[in-house]
Design an enzyme around this catalytic site. Sequence first.
Site, PDB file in Angstrom:
ATOM      1  CG  PHE A 269      -0.559   0.618   2.453  1.00  0.00           C
ATOM      2  CD1 PHE A 269       0.596  -0.194   3.461  1.00  0.00           C
ATOM      3  CD2 PHE A 269      -0.853   1.750   3.004  1.00  0.00           C
ATOM      4  CE1 PHE A 269       0.897   0.311   4.540  1.00  0.00           C
ATOM      5  CE2 PHE A 269      -0.367   2.428   3.946  1.00  0.00           C
ATOM      6  CZ  PHE A 269       0.362   1.709   4.825  1.00  0.00           C
ATOM      7  CE  LYS A 270       5.063   1.425   4.738  1.00  0.00           C
ATOM      8  NZ  LYS A 270       4.531   0.361   5.033  1.00  0.00           N
ATOM      9  CG  ASP A 271       3.650   0.757  -4.564  1.00  0.00           C
ATOM     10  OD1 ASP A 271       4.884   0.989  -4.499  1.00  0.00           O
ATOM     11  OD2 ASP A 271       3.237  -0.473  -4.748  1.00  0.00           O
TER      12      ASP A 271
END
Length: 484
Positions: free
Chosen positions: A119-121
Amino acid sequence: MSFISYSSTRGLKNLGSFSDILLEGLAPDGGLAIPSRYKFFDKNELKDLSKLSYPELASHVLKCFVDDIDIETLKRLCDSAYTPESFGSKEITPLTYLGMEENTDIFLLELSNGPTLAFKDIAMQMLGQFFEFVLEKKGSTLNILGATSGDTGSAAEYAMKDKSKISVFMLSPEGRMSSFQKAQMYSLMDEKIHNLVIPGTFDICQDLVKGVSSDINFKNKYRIGSVNSINWGRISSQIVYYFYGYFRAIEKTGNPFMSPVSFSVPSGNFGNILSGYTAKKMGLPIQNLVLATNENDVLDEFFKTGAYRVRGLSETFKTSSPSMDISKASNFERFIYDVVDNDFERVCSLWKQLNLQGNFLIDDVESIRNIKKSGIVSGSSNHQNRLETIKNVKEQYSRIIDPHTADGLFVARKNLKPEIPMICLETALPVKFAETVFESLGNIPQTPLKFIDVEKKPQKIKNIEANVESLKSFIKEEIEKNDS
Ligand SMILES: *Cc1c(COP(=O)(O)O)cnc(C)c1O
Protein backbone atom coordinates in the site's frame (compact mmCIF):
# COMPACT_ATOMS: atom_id res chain seq x y z
CA MET A 1 -10.35 30.48 -0.33
CA SER A 2 -8.58 30.92 2.96
CA PHE A 3 -4.99 30.00 3.48
CA ILE A 4 -3.94 26.71 5.05
CA SER A 5 -0.75 27.09 7.01
CA TYR A 6 1.10 24.34 8.79
CA SER A 7 2.26 24.34 12.37
CA SER A 8 3.99 21.89 14.68
CA THR A 9 2.45 19.56 17.27
CA ARG A 10 4.92 21.12 19.72
CA GLY A 11 3.69 24.67 19.14
CA LEU A 12 5.88 26.26 16.49
CA LYS A 13 3.68 28.26 14.07
CA ASN A 14 4.09 29.23 10.43
CA LEU A 15 6.03 26.25 9.13
CA GLY A 16 4.86 27.38 5.71
CA SER A 17 2.60 25.99 3.04
CA PHE A 18 2.22 22.42 1.81
CA SER A 19 5.15 22.66 -0.61
CA ASP A 20 7.37 23.99 2.18
CA ILE A 21 6.69 21.17 4.62
CA LEU A 22 6.74 18.55 1.87
CA LEU A 23 10.53 18.47 1.71
CA GLU A 24 11.10 18.68 5.46
CA GLY A 25 11.20 15.93 8.06
CA LEU A 26 10.58 16.88 11.67
CA ALA A 27 9.60 20.49 12.43
CA PRO A 28 12.48 22.58 13.86
CA ASP A 29 11.06 22.13 17.39
CA GLY A 30 11.03 18.34 17.01
CA GLY A 31 7.28 18.08 16.44
CA LEU A 32 5.26 17.00 13.41
CA ALA A 33 3.62 19.27 10.86
CA ILE A 34 -0.17 19.59 10.97
CA PRO A 35 -2.57 21.72 8.91
CA SER A 36 -4.21 24.74 10.50
CA ARG A 37 -7.67 23.47 9.60
CA TYR A 38 -9.55 20.51 8.17
CA LYS A 39 -12.24 20.69 5.53
CA PHE A 40 -15.56 19.13 6.63
CA PHE A 41 -17.59 17.62 3.78
CA ASP A 42 -21.38 17.65 4.17
CA LYS A 43 -23.67 15.03 2.67
CA ASN A 44 -24.13 16.80 -0.66
CA GLU A 45 -20.43 17.37 -1.09
CA LEU A 46 -19.75 13.70 -0.29
CA LYS A 47 -22.37 12.70 -2.88
CA ASP A 48 -20.53 14.75 -5.48
CA LEU A 49 -17.20 13.21 -4.52
CA SER A 50 -18.69 9.72 -4.79
CA LYS A 51 -19.10 10.13 -8.55
CA LEU A 52 -15.43 10.84 -9.22
CA SER A 53 -12.73 8.59 -10.60
CA TYR A 54 -9.85 7.78 -8.26
CA PRO A 55 -7.48 10.47 -9.61
CA GLU A 56 -10.24 13.09 -9.62
CA LEU A 57 -11.20 12.20 -6.08
CA ALA A 58 -7.54 12.38 -5.08
CA SER A 59 -7.21 15.91 -6.45
CA HIS A 60 -10.29 17.09 -4.52
CA VAL A 61 -9.28 15.50 -1.24
CA LEU A 62 -5.68 16.69 -1.56
CA LYS A 63 -6.85 20.19 -2.42
CA CYS A 64 -8.03 20.43 1.21
CA PHE A 65 -4.39 20.32 2.28
CA VAL A 66 -2.55 21.77 -0.70
CA ASP A 67 -3.33 25.40 -1.25
CA ASP A 68 -0.20 26.41 -3.09
CA ILE A 69 -0.80 24.21 -6.15
CA ASP A 70 -3.81 25.12 -8.28
CA ILE A 71 -6.52 22.51 -8.84
CA GLU A 72 -5.74 22.04 -12.54
CA THR A 73 -2.09 21.27 -11.80
CA LEU A 74 -3.08 19.07 -8.90
CA LYS A 75 -5.39 17.11 -11.20
CA ARG A 76 -2.56 16.62 -13.65
CA LEU A 77 -0.24 15.35 -10.89
CA CYS A 78 -2.91 12.93 -9.63
CA ASP A 79 -3.53 11.70 -13.18
CA SER A 80 0.18 10.97 -13.55
CA ALA A 81 0.44 9.24 -10.17
CA TYR A 82 -2.63 7.02 -10.47
CA THR A 83 -2.59 5.30 -13.83
CA PRO A 84 -4.01 1.90 -14.76
CA GLU A 85 -0.50 1.04 -16.00
CA SER A 86 0.98 1.50 -12.51
CA PHE A 87 -1.94 0.11 -10.50
CA GLY A 88 -3.38 -2.57 -12.75
CA SER A 89 -6.87 -1.08 -13.10
CA LYS A 90 -8.69 2.19 -13.57
CA GLU A 91 -10.09 1.81 -10.09
CA ILE A 92 -6.60 1.99 -8.55
CA THR A 93 -7.90 0.60 -5.21
CA PRO A 94 -10.73 -1.81 -6.08
CA LEU A 95 -13.10 -2.97 -3.37
CA THR A 96 -13.69 -6.72 -3.34
CA TYR A 97 -16.54 -8.47 -1.52
CA LEU A 98 -15.45 -11.42 0.61
CA GLY A 99 -18.70 -12.50 2.24
CA MET A 100 -20.99 -12.18 5.20
CA GLU A 101 -19.97 -13.09 8.73
CA GLU A 102 -22.13 -12.47 11.80
CA ASN A 103 -24.57 -10.44 9.73
CA THR A 104 -21.78 -8.15 8.54
CA ASP A 105 -20.55 -7.69 4.97
CA ILE A 106 -16.79 -8.06 4.80
CA PHE A 107 -14.79 -6.38 2.08
CA LEU A 108 -11.17 -6.18 1.08
CA LEU A 109 -9.93 -2.79 -0.14
CA GLU A 110 -7.07 -3.66 -2.47
CA LEU A 111 -4.30 -1.16 -1.85
CA SER A 112 -1.47 -3.34 -3.11
CA ASN A 113 -1.70 -3.45 -6.88
CA GLY A 114 0.90 -0.74 -7.44
CA PRO A 115 4.50 -1.02 -8.65
CA THR A 116 5.87 -2.74 -5.53
CA LEU A 117 2.75 -4.64 -4.41
CA ALA A 118 2.25 -2.87 -1.06
CA PHE A 119 0.00 0.00 0.00
CA LYS A 120 2.95 2.35 0.41
CA ASP A 121 2.94 2.79 -3.37
CA ILE A 122 -0.21 4.86 -3.12
CA ALA A 123 1.49 7.60 -1.14
CA MET A 124 4.92 7.27 -2.76
CA GLN A 125 3.63 7.59 -6.33
CA MET A 126 1.93 10.83 -5.33
CA LEU A 127 5.00 12.04 -3.44
CA GLY A 128 7.11 11.42 -6.54
CA GLN A 129 4.83 13.75 -8.51
CA PHE A 130 4.79 16.40 -5.77
CA PHE A 131 8.57 16.34 -5.38
CA GLU A 132 9.22 16.68 -9.07
CA PHE A 133 6.79 19.56 -9.39
CA VAL A 134 8.15 21.46 -6.39
CA LEU A 135 11.80 20.90 -7.38
CA GLU A 136 11.09 22.05 -10.91
CA LYS A 137 9.57 25.25 -9.53
CA LYS A 138 12.48 25.85 -7.18
CA GLY A 139 15.08 24.86 -9.79
CA SER A 140 16.60 22.49 -7.27
CA THR A 141 17.45 18.82 -6.82
CA LEU A 142 16.91 16.49 -3.88
CA ASN A 143 18.72 13.56 -2.29
CA ILE A 144 16.37 11.34 -0.39
CA LEU A 145 17.85 9.58 2.59
CA GLY A 146 15.77 6.89 4.24
CA ALA A 147 15.69 3.66 6.18
CA THR A 148 13.47 0.71 5.42
CA SER A 149 12.48 -2.58 6.95
CA GLY A 150 11.04 -3.64 3.60
CA ASP A 151 8.14 -1.97 1.86
CA THR A 152 8.92 1.74 2.22
CA GLY A 153 12.29 1.45 0.53
CA SER A 154 11.14 -0.23 -2.62
CA ALA A 155 7.98 1.91 -2.87
CA ALA A 156 10.18 5.03 -2.65
CA GLU A 157 12.72 3.74 -5.15
CA TYR A 158 10.13 2.68 -7.73
CA ALA A 159 8.41 6.07 -7.37
CA MET A 160 11.58 8.13 -7.70
CA LYS A 161 13.57 6.11 -10.22
CA ASP A 162 12.66 8.09 -13.31
CA LYS A 163 12.74 11.49 -11.67
CA SER A 164 15.79 13.30 -12.98
CA LYS A 165 16.02 15.70 -10.05
CA ILE A 166 15.97 13.05 -7.34
CA SER A 167 18.54 10.57 -6.01
CA VAL A 168 17.76 7.97 -3.34
CA PHE A 169 20.00 6.65 -0.57
CA MET A 170 18.12 3.86 1.17
CA LEU A 171 19.45 2.00 4.20
CA SER A 172 18.27 -1.52 4.91
CA PRO A 173 19.22 -4.00 7.62
CA GLU A 174 21.14 -7.07 6.51
CA GLY A 175 19.13 -10.29 6.55
CA ARG A 176 15.85 -8.86 7.87
CA MET A 177 13.66 -8.67 4.77
CA SER A 178 11.90 -11.41 2.83
CA SER A 179 13.79 -12.67 -0.23
CA PHE A 180 11.15 -11.19 -2.53
CA GLN A 181 11.42 -7.79 -0.83
CA LYS A 182 15.20 -7.86 -1.21
CA ALA A 183 15.07 -8.91 -4.84
CA GLN A 184 12.49 -6.28 -5.71
CA MET A 185 14.49 -3.47 -4.21
CA TYR A 186 18.08 -4.53 -4.87
CA SER A 187 17.50 -5.41 -8.52
CA LEU A 188 16.74 -1.81 -9.49
CA MET A 189 19.60 -0.77 -11.72
CA ASP A 190 19.54 2.99 -11.69
CA GLU A 191 22.58 5.15 -11.15
CA LYS A 192 20.72 7.47 -8.81
CA ILE A 193 19.33 4.73 -6.58
CA HIS A 194 21.67 3.52 -3.83
CA ASN A 195 20.85 0.51 -1.69
CA LEU A 196 23.03 0.70 1.41
CA VAL A 197 23.06 -2.46 3.48
CA ILE A 198 23.90 -2.16 7.16
CA PRO A 199 24.80 -4.90 9.62
CA GLY A 200 22.15 -4.67 12.38
CA THR A 201 18.48 -3.81 12.69
CA PHE A 202 16.03 -1.34 11.19
CA ASP A 203 16.36 0.85 14.29
CA ILE A 204 20.10 1.17 13.67
CA CYS A 205 19.38 2.22 10.08
CA GLN A 206 16.93 4.80 11.34
CA ASP A 207 19.40 6.13 13.90
CA LEU A 208 21.99 6.56 11.14
CA VAL A 209 19.50 8.56 9.08
CA LYS A 210 18.80 10.74 12.11
CA GLY A 211 22.53 11.12 12.71
CA VAL A 212 23.01 12.51 9.21
CA SER A 213 19.88 14.68 9.15
CA SER A 214 20.67 16.30 12.48
CA ASP A 215 23.84 17.80 10.93
CA ILE A 216 22.05 20.85 9.55
CA ASN A 217 25.03 22.04 7.52
CA PHE A 218 25.45 18.69 5.83
CA LYS A 219 21.72 18.43 5.27
CA ASN A 220 21.53 21.82 3.58
CA LYS A 221 24.73 21.52 1.60
CA TYR A 222 23.76 18.15 0.13
CA ARG A 223 20.00 18.85 -0.13
CA ILE A 224 18.97 15.85 1.98
CA GLY A 225 15.24 15.14 2.15
CA SER A 226 13.12 12.37 3.57
CA VAL A 227 10.14 10.21 2.64
CA ASN A 228 9.60 8.61 6.02
CA SER A 229 6.18 7.89 7.40
CA ILE A 230 5.80 11.22 9.20
CA ASN A 231 5.73 13.00 5.84
CA TRP A 232 2.39 14.83 5.63
CA GLY A 233 2.32 14.34 1.86
CA ARG A 234 2.09 10.61 2.51
CA ILE A 235 -0.58 10.89 5.19
CA SER A 236 -2.79 13.15 3.09
CA SER A 237 -2.49 10.95 -0.02
CA GLN A 238 -3.65 7.95 2.00
CA ILE A 239 -6.86 9.70 3.08
CA VAL A 240 -8.19 9.34 -0.47
CA TYR A 241 -8.71 5.57 -0.45
CA TYR A 242 -10.85 5.71 2.69
CA PHE A 243 -13.28 7.92 0.75
CA TYR A 244 -13.02 5.72 -2.32
CA GLY A 245 -13.57 2.54 -0.28
CA TYR A 246 -16.57 4.05 1.50
CA PHE A 247 -18.29 5.07 -1.74
CA ARG A 248 -17.78 1.66 -3.36
CA ALA A 249 -19.06 -0.11 -0.22
CA ILE A 250 -22.24 1.97 -0.29
CA GLU A 251 -22.76 1.08 -3.96
CA LYS A 252 -22.14 -2.62 -3.38
CA THR A 253 -24.27 -3.01 -0.25
CA GLY A 254 -27.06 -0.71 -1.37
CA ASN A 255 -27.02 0.81 2.13
CA PRO A 256 -28.29 4.40 2.37
CA PHE A 257 -25.72 7.09 1.63
CA MET A 258 -24.15 8.33 4.91
CA SER A 259 -24.74 5.01 6.71
CA PRO A 260 -21.57 4.02 8.58
CA VAL A 261 -18.83 1.53 7.71
CA SER A 262 -15.78 0.36 9.66
CA PHE A 263 -12.22 -0.16 8.46
CA SER A 264 -9.59 -2.53 9.76
CA VAL A 265 -6.01 -1.33 9.49
CA PRO A 266 -2.85 -3.42 9.99
CA SER A 267 -0.75 -0.88 11.85
CA GLY A 268 2.88 -0.10 12.57
CA ASN A 269 3.90 3.55 12.53
CA PHE A 270 0.31 4.78 12.84
CA GLY A 271 0.42 6.36 9.37
CA ASN A 272 -2.31 4.46 7.59
CA ILE A 273 -4.79 4.65 10.45
CA LEU A 274 -4.03 8.36 11.02
CA SER A 275 -5.19 8.89 7.44
CA GLY A 276 -8.42 7.04 8.25
CA TYR A 277 -8.90 9.03 11.42
CA THR A 278 -8.44 12.23 9.39
CA ALA A 279 -11.01 11.07 6.82
CA LYS A 280 -13.47 10.62 9.70
CA LYS A 281 -12.68 14.13 10.92
CA MET A 282 -13.45 15.39 7.42
CA GLY A 283 -16.97 14.00 7.61
CA LEU A 284 -16.68 10.47 6.20
CA PRO A 285 -19.17 8.25 8.10
CA ILE A 286 -16.73 5.85 9.77
CA GLN A 287 -17.97 3.89 12.78
CA ASN A 288 -14.80 2.13 13.91
CA LEU A 289 -11.20 2.13 12.85
CA VAL A 290 -9.90 -1.24 13.95
CA LEU A 291 -6.23 -0.91 14.76
CA ALA A 292 -4.50 -4.29 14.38
CA THR A 293 -0.98 -4.98 15.60
CA ASN A 294 1.16 -8.09 15.64
CA GLU A 295 3.24 -9.26 18.62
CA ASN A 296 4.72 -5.75 18.67
CA ASP A 297 1.65 -4.41 20.41
CA VAL A 298 2.68 -0.95 21.64
CA LEU A 299 -0.42 0.60 20.09
CA ASP A 300 -2.85 -2.11 21.14
CA GLU A 301 -1.64 -1.61 24.70
CA PHE A 302 -2.28 2.12 24.46
CA PHE A 303 -5.84 1.77 23.21
CA LYS A 304 -6.59 -0.81 25.89
CA THR A 305 -4.94 0.89 28.87
CA GLY A 306 -4.07 4.51 28.03
CA ALA A 307 -0.39 3.70 28.65
CA TYR A 308 2.02 4.40 25.82
CA ARG A 309 5.23 2.50 26.49
CA VAL A 310 7.84 2.40 23.75
CA ARG A 311 9.93 -0.75 23.52
CA GLY A 312 13.65 -1.37 23.53
CA LEU A 313 15.54 -3.47 21.04
CA SER A 314 15.27 -6.64 23.10
CA GLU A 315 11.49 -6.27 23.22
CA THR A 316 11.04 -5.60 19.50
CA PHE A 317 10.18 -8.94 17.94
CA LYS A 318 10.96 -10.16 14.46
CA THR A 319 7.59 -11.43 13.23
CA SER A 320 5.90 -12.85 10.13
CA SER A 321 4.36 -9.43 9.47
CA PRO A 322 7.70 -7.59 9.45
CA SER A 323 6.41 -4.26 8.10
CA MET A 324 4.65 -3.78 11.43
CA ASP A 325 7.62 -4.62 13.65
CA ILE A 326 7.95 -1.30 15.40
CA SER A 327 9.03 -0.27 18.87
CA LYS A 328 7.38 3.15 18.72
CA ALA A 329 4.86 4.68 16.33
CA SER A 330 6.22 7.79 14.68
CA ASN A 331 2.88 9.36 13.68
CA PHE A 332 1.27 8.83 17.06
CA GLU A 333 2.15 12.35 18.22
CA ARG A 334 -0.31 13.81 15.69
CA PHE A 335 -3.13 11.78 17.22
CA ILE A 336 -2.19 12.66 20.79
CA TYR A 337 -2.14 16.34 19.82
CA ASP A 338 -5.85 15.99 18.99
CA VAL A 339 -6.55 13.85 22.05
CA VAL A 340 -5.26 16.59 24.36
CA ASP A 341 -7.31 19.23 22.49
CA ASN A 342 -4.31 20.79 20.70
CA ASP A 343 -2.58 21.60 23.98
CA PHE A 344 0.95 21.65 22.53
CA GLU A 345 2.55 22.33 25.89
CA ARG A 346 1.13 19.08 27.14
CA VAL A 347 2.43 17.31 23.99
CA CYS A 348 5.89 18.71 24.73
CA SER A 349 5.81 17.49 28.30
CA LEU A 350 4.46 14.04 27.34
CA TRP A 351 7.26 13.54 24.81
CA LYS A 352 9.82 14.85 27.24
CA GLN A 353 8.64 12.23 29.70
CA LEU A 354 8.71 9.62 26.94
CA ASN A 355 12.34 10.41 26.21
CA LEU A 356 13.27 10.31 29.89
CA GLN A 357 11.40 7.27 31.10
CA GLY A 358 10.04 5.55 28.00
CA ASN A 359 6.33 5.89 28.72
CA PHE A 360 3.37 8.10 29.50
CA LEU A 361 -0.18 7.57 30.63
CA ILE A 362 -3.30 9.32 29.35
CA ASP A 363 -6.03 9.03 31.96
CA ASP A 364 -7.91 12.32 32.23
CA VAL A 365 -11.63 12.26 31.47
CA GLU A 366 -11.48 14.76 28.60
CA SER A 367 -8.72 12.89 26.71
CA ILE A 368 -10.37 9.53 27.23
CA ARG A 369 -13.56 10.95 25.75
CA ASN A 370 -11.59 12.15 22.70
CA ILE A 371 -10.01 8.72 22.24
CA LYS A 372 -13.45 7.14 22.34
CA LYS A 373 -14.75 9.66 19.84
CA SER A 374 -12.01 8.69 17.38
CA GLY A 375 -13.69 5.33 16.89
CA ILE A 376 -10.37 3.55 17.16
CA VAL A 377 -10.57 0.10 18.77
CA SER A 378 -7.65 -2.29 18.83
CA GLY A 379 -6.41 -5.85 19.00
CA SER A 380 -3.38 -7.96 18.13
CA SER A 381 -2.56 -11.25 16.46
CA ASN A 382 0.25 -13.76 16.83
CA HIS A 383 1.96 -15.89 14.20
CA GLN A 384 -0.46 -18.79 14.65
CA ASN A 385 -3.50 -16.49 14.34
CA ARG A 386 -2.18 -15.15 11.04
CA LEU A 387 -1.42 -18.60 9.63
CA GLU A 388 -4.94 -19.76 10.50
CA THR A 389 -6.54 -16.61 9.06
CA ILE A 390 -4.66 -17.02 5.76
CA LYS A 391 -5.82 -20.63 5.65
CA ASN A 392 -9.49 -20.09 6.42
CA VAL A 393 -9.76 -17.08 4.09
CA LYS A 394 -8.40 -19.31 1.34
CA GLU A 395 -10.89 -22.04 2.22
CA GLN A 396 -13.92 -19.78 2.70
CA TYR A 397 -13.34 -17.21 -0.01
CA SER A 398 -10.75 -18.76 -2.39
CA ARG A 399 -8.57 -15.76 -1.86
CA ILE A 400 -4.96 -15.66 -0.68
CA ILE A 401 -4.04 -12.78 1.62
CA ASP A 402 -0.67 -11.72 3.02
CA PRO A 403 0.25 -11.94 6.73
CA HIS A 404 -0.30 -8.19 7.34
CA THR A 405 -3.76 -8.26 5.83
CA ALA A 406 -4.41 -11.46 7.80
CA ASP A 407 -3.54 -9.62 11.00
CA GLY A 408 -6.11 -6.95 10.08
CA LEU A 409 -8.81 -9.47 9.27
CA PHE A 410 -8.15 -11.47 12.44
CA VAL A 411 -8.66 -8.41 14.63
CA ALA A 412 -11.57 -7.17 12.47
CA ARG A 413 -13.46 -10.40 13.17
CA LYS A 414 -13.29 -9.67 16.88
CA ASN A 415 -14.84 -6.23 16.30
CA LEU A 416 -17.73 -6.88 13.92
CA LYS A 417 -20.98 -5.01 14.51
CA PRO A 418 -24.16 -6.32 12.89
CA GLU A 419 -24.97 -4.59 9.61
CA ILE A 420 -21.99 -2.25 9.66
CA PRO A 421 -19.84 -3.27 6.70
CA MET A 422 -16.21 -4.02 7.58
CA ILE A 423 -13.64 -2.91 5.02
CA CYS A 424 -10.30 -4.66 5.57
CA LEU A 425 -7.34 -2.86 4.08
CA GLU A 426 -5.13 -5.15 2.02
CA THR A 427 -1.69 -3.69 2.68
CA ALA A 428 0.48 -6.11 0.66
CA LEU A 429 0.14 -8.92 -1.84
CA PRO A 430 0.92 -12.43 -0.56
CA VAL A 431 3.81 -12.97 -2.97
CA LYS A 432 5.86 -10.47 -0.96
CA PHE A 433 5.69 -12.82 2.02
CA ALA A 434 5.68 -16.16 0.24
CA GLU A 435 7.53 -17.97 3.07
CA THR A 436 4.69 -17.37 5.54
CA VAL A 437 1.97 -18.09 3.00
CA PHE A 438 3.72 -21.37 2.21
CA GLU A 439 3.81 -22.23 5.89
CA SER A 440 0.06 -21.69 6.07
CA LEU A 441 -1.13 -23.21 2.79
CA GLY A 442 1.65 -25.49 1.63
CA ASN A 443 1.94 -23.67 -1.65
CA ILE A 444 3.42 -20.48 -2.99
CA PRO A 445 1.17 -17.60 -4.08
CA GLN A 446 1.19 -16.61 -7.71
CA THR A 447 3.75 -14.03 -8.80
CA PRO A 448 2.35 -11.15 -10.85
CA LEU A 449 3.71 -11.08 -14.38
CA LYS A 450 5.98 -8.07 -13.88
CA PHE A 451 7.88 -9.78 -11.06
CA ILE A 452 8.33 -13.26 -12.46
CA ASP A 453 12.00 -14.19 -12.02
CA VAL A 454 12.77 -11.03 -10.04
CA GLU A 455 14.71 -13.18 -7.58
CA LYS A 456 17.03 -14.33 -10.36
CA LYS A 457 17.99 -10.83 -11.45
CA PRO A 458 21.38 -9.35 -10.52
CA GLN A 459 21.27 -7.17 -7.41
CA LYS A 460 23.05 -3.91 -6.73
CA ILE A 461 23.91 -3.14 -3.12
CA LYS A 462 26.64 -1.39 -1.22
CA ASN A 463 27.62 -2.74 2.19
CA ILE A 464 28.59 0.03 4.55
CA GLU A 465 29.58 0.18 8.18
CA ALA A 466 26.99 1.22 10.74
CA ASN A 467 28.42 4.62 11.52
CA VAL A 468 27.37 8.13 10.60
CA GLU A 469 30.76 9.20 9.23
CA SER A 470 31.02 6.35 6.66
CA LEU A 471 27.47 7.07 5.57
CA LYS A 472 28.18 10.79 5.17
CA SER A 473 31.32 10.24 3.18
CA PHE A 474 29.55 7.83 0.83
CA ILE A 475 26.70 10.29 0.24
CA LYS A 476 29.10 13.19 -0.26
CA GLU A 477 31.18 11.30 -2.82
CA GLU A 478 28.18 10.20 -4.85
CA ILE A 479 26.57 13.64 -4.89
CA GLU A 480 29.77 15.40 -5.84
CA LYS A 481 30.29 12.86 -8.64
CA ASN A 482 26.81 13.68 -9.92
CA ASP A 483 27.09 17.45 -9.55
CA SER A 484 30.36 17.74 -11.43
C1 LIG B 1 3.99 -0.14 6.33
C2 LIG B 1 3.07 -1.30 6.37
C3 LIG B 1 2.11 -1.44 7.39
C4 LIG B 1 1.99 -0.47 8.54
O1 LIG B 1 1.50 0.78 8.14
P1 LIG B 1 1.68 2.07 9.10
O2 LIG B 1 1.25 3.21 8.26
O3 LIG B 1 3.15 2.14 9.43
O4 LIG B 1 0.86 1.87 10.31
C5 LIG B 1 1.26 -2.52 7.33
N1 LIG B 1 1.35 -3.46 6.34
C6 LIG B 1 2.26 -3.35 5.35
C7 LIG B 1 2.33 -4.41 4.32
C8 LIG B 1 3.16 -2.27 5.33
O5 LIG B 1 4.08 -2.19 4.35
